[in-house]
Design an enzyme around this catalytic site. Sequence first.
Site, PDB file in Angstrom:
ATOM      1  CB  ILE A  47     -40.865   4.979-120.068  1.00  0.00           C
ATOM      2  CG1 ILE A  47     -39.828   5.721-119.220  1.00  0.00           C
ATOM      3  CG2 ILE A  47     -42.218   5.653-119.991  1.00  0.00           C
ATOM      4  CD1 ILE A  47     -39.306   6.977-119.872  1.00  0.00           C
ATOM      5  CB  CYS A  48     -44.911   0.838-120.185  1.00  0.00           C
ATOM      6  SG  CYS A  48     -46.216   0.119-121.182  1.00  0.00           S
ATOM      7  CG  LEU A  49     -45.455   7.120-123.313  1.00  0.00           C
ATOM      8  CD1 LEU A  49     -46.676   7.302-122.428  1.00  0.00           C
ATOM      9  CD2 LEU A  49     -44.505   8.294-123.110  1.00  0.00           C
TER      10      LEU A  49
END
Lengths: 148, 470
Positions: free
Chosen positions: A85-87
């Site tokens: 996840i790109c967060l």
Amino acid sequence: MSLPKRIIKETERLMADPVPGISAVPHEDNLRYFDVTIEGPSQSPYEKGIFQLELFLPDDYPMTPPKIRFLTKIYHPNIDRLGRICLDVLKSNWSPALQIRTILLSIQALLGAPNPDDPLANDVAQDWKKDEKGAIETARQWTQQYAK
Amino acid sequence: MKFGHVFKETLKNEGFPPAWVESAISYSQLKKCINRLTTELAAVGLTPTTLGALLKHVEDYNAATAVEDEPRPFEYILSEQPGPGSDALAHGRAARKPFHPKLLFHVSEATGELLSATLDEDTRKKLQMLAVESGISDRRVFEEPDADRKSLACHETTHVPRPGNGAPRQRPGCRTVEIPLTSDSEFFAKLAAELSGLEALQARERRDMHTQIEALGKQVAKLTDPDHRSNRKILAVWRQIFQAYVESGIFFGTTEQDHTAHDADKATVRFHEFANKIASTGLVDKLKKPENVRALNTFMNINREILQGLRFGEINRMAMMKILKKFDKQTALGVKASFPAKIEYPEFSEHLAKAVCAEVNTQILAHVPQIDDYSCPMCMDLKWRPVKLRCGHTFCIRCLIVMQNEKQHKCPLCREPTVVDANSDNLDLALAEFLKKWFPDEVKAKQKYNERMAGIDEYGEVYDGKCMVM
Ligand SMILES: [Zn+2]
Ligand SMILES: [Zn+2]
């Protein structure tokens, strides 16, 4: 080493007062490892989908963020094929005052608001920018197919 | 079982104070009013069936608002006396304005015919007689040459209904006839008076509870005063009791999935869960001294009284809804559906419960600080020893040392770079004093833990093994 009080407290609260649409259950033999499910937010292409994730609290948690990834296949510009996840709050913007529940809420919000300008899955982000309607339709189909 | 009977039995058997029972909605008397009203209406040919058919007509009329000039056979108006009615309701204690219900029919000025096709011959005759009896119209009618109904003009001179929400619309070419009724005025006057009485009761009850809660608050403060060493043990017990109380979420849910006010049934269940919990975990036994036991009994009684108030409010609200439903069923006047705003039940029980619960929090529970309010956002344990950063945020010293070792320079709460230059000069001594006083056991435990962790920092994980007591 015994489990820090913080992890015990977070787990207790997750059990006693769960966030609607989110569940996180620790493994009996490893209390730092959680099975997570997140319901896709309504009015998003992920609506009615139930997504499985795994979450792990590293030894130096909460100094470092939890490690978390999707196990269910999902078509999303900020989630790659391996479920990573790109967060920002999971990386540079992590703060030890954040918790498992706040992180899971952020991920649920990310499903409701995909951001193709800050992609992790480049091919998906490109599709998303080129043909948003088509991409949303693909996301919907994947949700129906995999997120059951 | 009929509701009237259930209501009566509940009032009798739930142990409500006599003053409450006297203030309850007088369901059976209101029922008699309705019976008299039915007789009055039948005398002019308005049986429920007839009125029901008319009402249907009115509803259709109301639904089709586009057709402004459709004939409207009758109107039933619950007009209040002019005045700031909503303000009076908001202030609760102000007496309600009496209702002046009116049943109005319209007859054509030109023909004297009733403006309704749905009346049977008998009713029509009776109503026309009434129209004749009530005298010649005061209105003058001007007919336009190309007389269709829309162009009929009509000037009212007298007999104009009071302006306001309840005023019937002026209608060209017709005269308004009021059916003389008395039992309905009686019904609404009685109901309104009883609602006012219930509001006054609520205000009295609130004052009474306030006094009780204040007194108990003072007592709890005395019993748990940490300046007396002998109170230390009992302080921990009271803290656990109050923590269990808050966690039980008796009157209001305190979780993500349940954060609304509870009804009497649910609150009762939760209250019993709380009572069982403090008994089964031995907390009640630990109170020992009679003044502590007495204080707990008072606390339980205050809660029982809130529960009773909730229950009493609920059955009265139910009684009001049922009696209005009966009113409509037997008269077909459509009061419940047409005028819900005017006969809204006062928020008796919920308001009282909310206000009293807030007082329990501020006046009683607040005397015994809970650990959650003094826990470090990093380790979620007691903030011992507390260090206040430049940004104003406080953490325990152990967590700050860990952050500094890990080169985490920013405050976890505000992200200001205040961690990097914190040192023991930043110890919050006043808070430390407070924590030592109110949480002596927790401070001791945390101190031990910190020492152990400092040992691990210095000698590595082995140290932990050495200290283990097997
Ligand atoms: Zn801490
Ligand atoms: Zn700060």
